[in-house]
Design an enzyme around this catalytic site. Structure first.
Site, PDB file in Angstrom:
ATOM      1  N   ASP A 110       0.832  -1.205   0.000  1.00 33.69           N
ATOM      2  CA  ASP A 110       0.000   0.000   0.000  1.00 33.69           C
ATOM      3  C   ASP A 110       0.867   1.255   0.000  1.00 33.69           C
ATOM      4  O   ASP A 110       1.431   1.617   1.035  1.00 33.69           O
ATOM      5  CB  ASP A 110      -0.894  -0.053   1.252  1.00 33.69           C
ATOM      6  N   ASP A 294      -1.679   5.720  -5.243  1.00 34.91           N
ATOM      7  CA  ASP A 294      -1.988   4.890  -4.078  1.00 34.91           C
ATOM      8  C   ASP A 294      -2.449   3.494  -4.490  1.00 34.91           C
ATOM      9  O   ASP A 294      -3.601   3.287  -4.851  1.00 34.91           O
ATOM     10  CB  ASP A 294      -3.063   5.582  -3.238  1.00 34.91           C
TER      11      ASP A 294
END
Ligand SMILES: *[C@@H]1O[C@H](CO)[C@@H](O)[C@H](O)[C@H]1NC(C)=O
Ligand SMILES: *[C@@H]1O[C@H](CO)[C@@H](O)[C@H](O)[C@H]1NC(C)=O
Ligand SMILES: *[C@@H]1O[C@H](CO)[C@@H](O)[C@H](O)[C@H]1NC(C)=O
Ligand SMILES: *[C@@H]1O[C@H](CO)[C@@H](O)[C@H](O)[C@H]1NC(C)=O
Ligand SMILES: *[C@@H]1O[C@H](CO)[C@@H](O)[C@H](O)[C@H]1NC(C)=O
Length: 410
Positions: A110, A294
């Site tokens: 992430d 992201d």
């Protein structure tokens, strides 16, 4: 505070899931134990390293002395790991090893958060989970006494627990005494994702939520890499995607990599895009929009003006009150490509096919867009809907991101 909001990215999506409980069951890419045999042809041969990798790939326990040899003989390190699509690209999971011998778990790499936490033998859960970090089975786990952490996500889902020093195998690169966050308490929304064994934060320069303050795993990893960068090649509904660490894979992109500097003092992978275009219209909108790259966010979440501009080119699309005001359209709609321009002249094209995120099971024939509005921050999020369409380079030393085209499955 930006930092706090940003842990939230995965959960922004959870909110969507809650709104549409059954919408994500289509196109399910089931988790399987894939061993990524893709090799980087540019590797310089390194006997111990190759031996180490071979052992690891076939699940053989690494004797301690081999581990030491590979560590001391390697100047810089590099390797790759899988990025497997789960449930129609809701998330991408990668195999990462924790402990000694390594226990392999499927975690979400992430780039929008900085904590590395896993479900463990300490996690309180209603129903037992199959794959967890079994602390007692790791000969190198050392409790960091007095150290705690807690992450609260945007929809108020959360995880908290203890921290251990232990070994990590990320992309075949062994790290020792890395900070492994063991979850003691995890909210139901996170616990209900049975595919997810943990989250592996890779935000650019963000501190983790561990107190007292500890170096992040990315800081530990950075100094070990051949080149201080990693890359993401997420693939549309496929388990062929990969992350590479320490090198750029020439086989995974086409043409030049075009770099954009991060904004000053960024803690995220944050930069400006400078233009927007919707296929079929003869106008480019030029302005500066702050965005972050992201991998931990499923969708592309941009300011409402951009989103309205896109869907104004889709006559059948509407903001659907029945589904939390998400943009939906009949599934037979052909969506236009969405283009983003960069100051360096590069243009990213997200194909119309990718702009269709998923069908909504409760509403047969209705589909939901991969581009949705984001109200709560003054920057947008280029999540997986965008990243699937490009090859992305996250350059730690250069403080920049690079993007290139790649062959897409259309
Ligand atoms: C951890 O710290 C507490 C108080 O600081 C102490 O009582 C305890 O013995 C320590 N435990 C270990 C395993 O060191
Ligand atoms: C970046 O951080 C430095 C040092 O804290 C500060 O002086 C500078 O104003 C910051 N720049 C921006 C654009 O926030
Ligand atoms: C990025 O865009 C913002 C507006 O969203 C602008 O204020 C800022 O100056 C831009 N920064 C750079 C480095 O282009
Ligand atoms: C899509 O399906 C609807 C019926 O559900 C139909 O009326 C419409 O003509 C179809 N559109 C296209 C482009 O096929
Ligand atoms: C959009 O996605 C749904 C679910 O994956 C699919 O059933 C539908 O055919 C897609 N529509 C188009 C136009 O690609």
């Amino acid at each position: 505070m930006a930092a706090l909001c940003f842990m939230l990215l995965m959960s922004i999506f959870s909110t969507f899931i809650q709104a549409i409980p059954t919408s994500i069951n289509q196109g399910v890419a089931r988790r399987s134990v894939t061993v990524d045999l893709h090799r980087n042809p540019a590797y310089a041969p390194n006997g111990p390293q190759q031996y180490y990798r071979a052992l690891k790939k076939w699940g053989v326990d690494i004797p301690n002395d081999v581990d030491d040899v590979t560590n001391s003989f390697m100047g810089g390190d590099s390797g790759d790991t899988n990025a497997e699509s789960i449930m129609g690209d809701r998330e991408y999971l990668s195999r990462v090893g924790f402990g000694t011998p390594f226990q392999y778990l499927n975690v979400d790499l992430d780039t929008g958060s900085a904590d590395v936490w896993v479900f463990s033998s300490e996690t309180k859960v209603k129903s037992p989970r199959e794959d967890i970090y079994k602390i007692e089975k790791s000969s190198t786990a050392e409790l960091m006494n007095g150290t705690t952490w807690r992450i609260t996500y945007g929809d108020s889902s959360h995880a908290s627990g203890k921290a251990y020093h232990d070994s990590i195998d990320i992309a075949g690169i062994p790290l020792h005494k890395a900070v492994v966050q063991s979850a003691v308490s995890v909210s139901e929304s996170l616990a209900s994702d049975k595919d997810l064994d943990g989250i592996f934060g890779l935000a650019y320069n963000l501190e983790s939520q561990v107190t007292p303050k500890q170096p992040t795993v990315l800081q530990t990893l950075k100094d070990r890499l051949d080149k201080p960068l990693f890359t993401a090649d997420l693939r549309y509904q496929s388990d062929e995607g990969a992350y590479t660490f320490g090198y750029i894979d020439p086989d995974r992109h086409v043409g030049k990599i075009m770099y954009t500097p991060l904004l000053p003092n960024s803690t995220f992978w944050e930069f400006n895009v400078t233009g927007l275009h919707v296929a079929g219209q003869n106008i480019w909108y030029l302005a500066q929009w702050r965005v972050i790259a992201d991998t931990g966010t499923t969708m592309m979440l941009l300011s409402p003006d951009i989103v309205n501009m896109y869907y104004s080119a889709v006559p059948t699309a509407k903001q659907d009150v029945a589904f939390g005001s998400l943009w939906t359209f009949p599934c037979n709609t052909t969506l236009p490509d969405f283009k983003l321009g960069f100051a360096n002249g590069w243009v990213a094209t997200v194909p119309g096919k990718y702009m269709n995120y998923t069908g909504i099971e409760d509403a047969p024939g209705k589909c939901m867009g991969g581009l949705q509005p984001f109200f709560s921050e003054d920057f947008g999020i280029l999540g997986d809907i965008f990243l699937k369409a490009v090859y992305a380079v996250f350059d730690l030393a250069g403080g920049r991101v690079g993007f290139a085209n790649k062959e897409l499955d259309l």
